[in-house]
Design an enzyme around this catalytic site. Sequence first.
Site, mmCIF file in Angstrom:
data_model
loop_
_atom_site.group_PDB
_atom_site.id
_atom_site.type_symbol
_atom_site.label_atom_id
_atom_site.label_comp_id
_atom_site.label_asym_id
_atom_site.label_seq_id
_atom_site.Cartn_x
_atom_site.Cartn_y
_atom_site.Cartn_z
ATOM 1 N N GLU A 33 36.034 38.636 51.129
ATOM 2 C CA GLU A 33 36.538 38.799 52.437
ATOM 3 C C GLU A 33 36.512 39.889 53.109
ATOM 4 O O GLU A 33 37.753 40.647 52.135
ATOM 5 C CB GLU A 33 37.364 37.765 53.024
ATOM 6 N N ARG A 257 42.877 32.089 38.559
ATOM 7 C CA ARG A 257 43.245 33.054 38.985
ATOM 8 C C ARG A 257 43.847 34.151 38.310
ATOM 9 O O ARG A 257 44.943 33.688 37.402
ATOM 10 C CB ARG A 257 44.362 32.966 40.426
ATOM 11 N N LYS A 267 45.796 40.400 49.020
ATOM 12 C CA LYS A 267 45.607 41.301 49.932
ATOM 13 C C LYS A 267 46.614 41.444 50.885
ATOM 14 O O LYS A 267 47.073 42.282 51.714
ATOM 15 C CB LYS A 267 44.174 41.149 50.761
HETATM 16 P P1 ATP Z 1 43.494 37.515 48.303
HETATM 17 O O1 ATP Z 1 44.519 36.211 48.244
HETATM 18 O O2 ATP Z 1 43.970 38.770 47.426
HETATM 19 O O3 ATP Z 1 42.933 37.798 49.770
HETATM 20 P P2 ATP Z 1 40.979 36.153 47.855
HETATM 21 O O4 ATP Z 1 40.737 35.277 47.074
HETATM 22 O O5 ATP Z 1 41.522 35.425 49.339
HETATM 23 O O6 ATP Z 1 42.203 36.879 47.337
HETATM 24 P P3 ATP Z 1 38.568 37.202 48.550
HETATM 25 O O7 ATP Z 1 38.223 38.217 48.978
HETATM 26 O O8 ATP Z 1 38.401 35.827 49.146
HETATM 27 O O9 ATP Z 1 40.103 37.266 48.101
HETATM 28 O O10 ATP Z 1 38.097 36.957 47.184
HETATM 29 C C1 ATP Z 1 36.460 37.411 46.724
HETATM 30 C C2 ATP Z 1 36.672 36.690 45.166
HETATM 31 O O11 ATP Z 1 37.486 37.240 44.378
HETATM 32 C C3 ATP Z 1 36.649 35.321 45.393
HETATM 33 O O12 ATP Z 1 35.723 34.553 44.655
HETATM 34 C C4 ATP Z 1 38.206 35.105 44.613
HETATM 35 O O13 ATP Z 1 38.249 33.891 43.931
HETATM 36 C C5 ATP Z 1 38.135 36.325 43.704
HETATM 37 N N1 ATP Z 1 39.444 36.456 43.259
HETATM 38 C C6 ATP Z 1 40.629 37.168 44.473
HETATM 39 N N2 ATP Z 1 41.660 37.160 43.746
HETATM 40 C C7 ATP Z 1 41.667 36.853 42.393
HETATM 41 C C8 ATP Z 1 42.075 36.783 41.363
HETATM 42 N N3 ATP Z 1 43.583 37.238 41.345
HETATM 43 N N4 ATP Z 1 41.752 36.423 40.098
HETATM 44 C C9 ATP Z 1 40.596 36.131 39.930
HETATM 45 N N5 ATP Z 1 39.688 36.305 40.809
HETATM 46 C C10 ATP Z 1 40.240 36.425 42.166
HETATM 47 MG MG MG Z 2 40.934 35.018 50.898
#
Ligand code: ATP
Ligand code: MG
Length: 551
Positions: A33, A257, A267
């Site tokens: 995102e 995760r 983020k």
């Molecule tokens: P955040 O909470 O930091 O915003 P998010 O999962 O909402 O993380 P996205 O941009 O939606 O962030 O994630 C893009 C991809 O990265 C998704 O497939 C997500 O599952 C993966 N991802 C994000 N954070 C992690 C993590 N800590 N470990 C493994 N994969 C991750």
């Molecule tokens: Mg997200």
Amino acid sequence: MSEERSLNFLEEIIEKDLAEGKYKSIVTRFPPEPNGYLHMGHATSICLNFGLTQKYPGYTNLRFDDTNPVTEDTEYVENIKNDIKWLGFEWKNEHYASDYFDTLYEYATLLIQKGLAYVDDLSSEEIAQLKGSPTEPGKDSPYRNRSVAENLDLFERMKQGEFEDGARTLRAKIDMAHPNMLMRDPLLYRIKHAHHHRTGDTWCIYPMYDFAHGQSDSIEQITHSICTLEFVPHRELYDWLIEKLEIYPSHQYEFARRNLSYTVMSKRKLLQLVTDKYVNGWDDPRMPTISGMRRRGFTAASIRNFCETIGVAKRENLVDFSLLEFHLREDLNKTALRAMAVLDPVKLVITNYADGHTEELPSENGPDEAYGHRTIPFSKELWIEREDFMEVPAKKWFRLAPGAMVRLKSAYIVRCDHFIKDENGILLEIQCTYFPESKSGQDTSGLTVKGTIHWVSANHAGIAEVRLYDRLFKVEDPSGEEGDFKDYINPNSLQVINAFVEPSLLKASPEKRYQFLRKGYFCLDPDSTEKKLVFNRTVTLKDAWAKEVKK
Ligand code: ATP
Ligand code: MG
């Protein structure tokens, strides 16, 4: 990917799918995102998704999951692309969920026509009240049984902008008593009169994540849609929507995760650190963002190797930051150029060396002969580290002390004869004699010394600002502690000092990595100017000086 280790559970699934002929090749995607910069958690997901299609036939798409207009920005899109490329991966297609807004609208209309979706006039609070609980069934909304015609009309008018934010929603018509709470008539669309970074003001209704994500996977014919464990309960809805829409059956798989110790990896939290000025931007070298780590001097190879080592897990755990540093040192030890810099200087004067005389002494440039040699100027007055002198030497002290001898790296053996202190007892100067026959590489002095120290010629030294970093947080898991995670910030995570550096470092290159002998690995910071050099310490050396010393 290394061949020795056993297959992870995703590789097992894929090998089975390929062996059974379910797919000839696979398609994965990385779906960020664009609401912030990528962090180390994303790096694990990137290495996993791209790694699988490097190992097996197929390709990986980059898809921006940009269905939330309020938090997203084009600046983030560009940085995300830059970070993935820097990590060493190439996507096949670049997509945006927002490119599918028309298709998603059609899909929603199709569900309405099938009697599988309805427009609800309840507010979000009212919807929540009727949702029930894991142990209690929910209650039907009074708008649940609207006719298809009425739903189509209202949904169209939602799109036309007739209603205010929050006035109506589109919901899937599943089962308000479903054991999985996410299946209790989940929201598919909401009204939001907001400007979108790509579609502008075309839309005032936006699909919810659950409606956009699986359908985007399906449109792109993703075979293995890999996400993190919190989406396990969403899988049922993912499958339901694909089945009811009769579209390409992508499959969702979940892994744990990845979190790193002594930092936060969300983020939202990283954004707070930036906006509240705890750090100097997303690419502050203390941030666990890919851009921050790059600026700090981490190499892409070290991050990839780290991700490969931790592999994929089914259960969440905190990965030790020092494991990442281990991979970093492994890589830098093989690639970093060698140089000398004195971080906490004290003057060393060689009393029997001619005034005004300079010698250019050869010293090895890198970890092995292939890197060749550079020359370093040597003269009567040098800077050495304050900590390399002890007035009253400890046991097994092999560095300088009154009467003690030490080798100056790539130069001569010197003996400390005198030292001068100021009225407060602060050491001002060390006076030594040198042994001309002890020159490195052609030593005929017969002297043996156990310690070797680094130095910089005072007349030739450059001055550089050096930024020394410590962990950003004082505790292993700031998010798991009581209260606000920001309460656990380490107030001393940045120390700025001025150092004397050997003249060759005045031409340091931003792409290169340097080992300042005995002091760690460093890289040039983009804040550097012609007038002022700035170095970041990437990581300290493991105390491996004993093994490093070569005459
Ligand atoms: P955040 O909470 O930091 O915003 P998010 O999962 O909402 O993380 P996205 O941009 O939606 O962030 O994630 C893009 C991809 O990265 C998704 O497939 C997500 O599952 C993966 N991802 C994000 N954070 C992690 C993590 N800590 N470990 C493994 N994969 C991750
Ligand atoms: Mg997200």
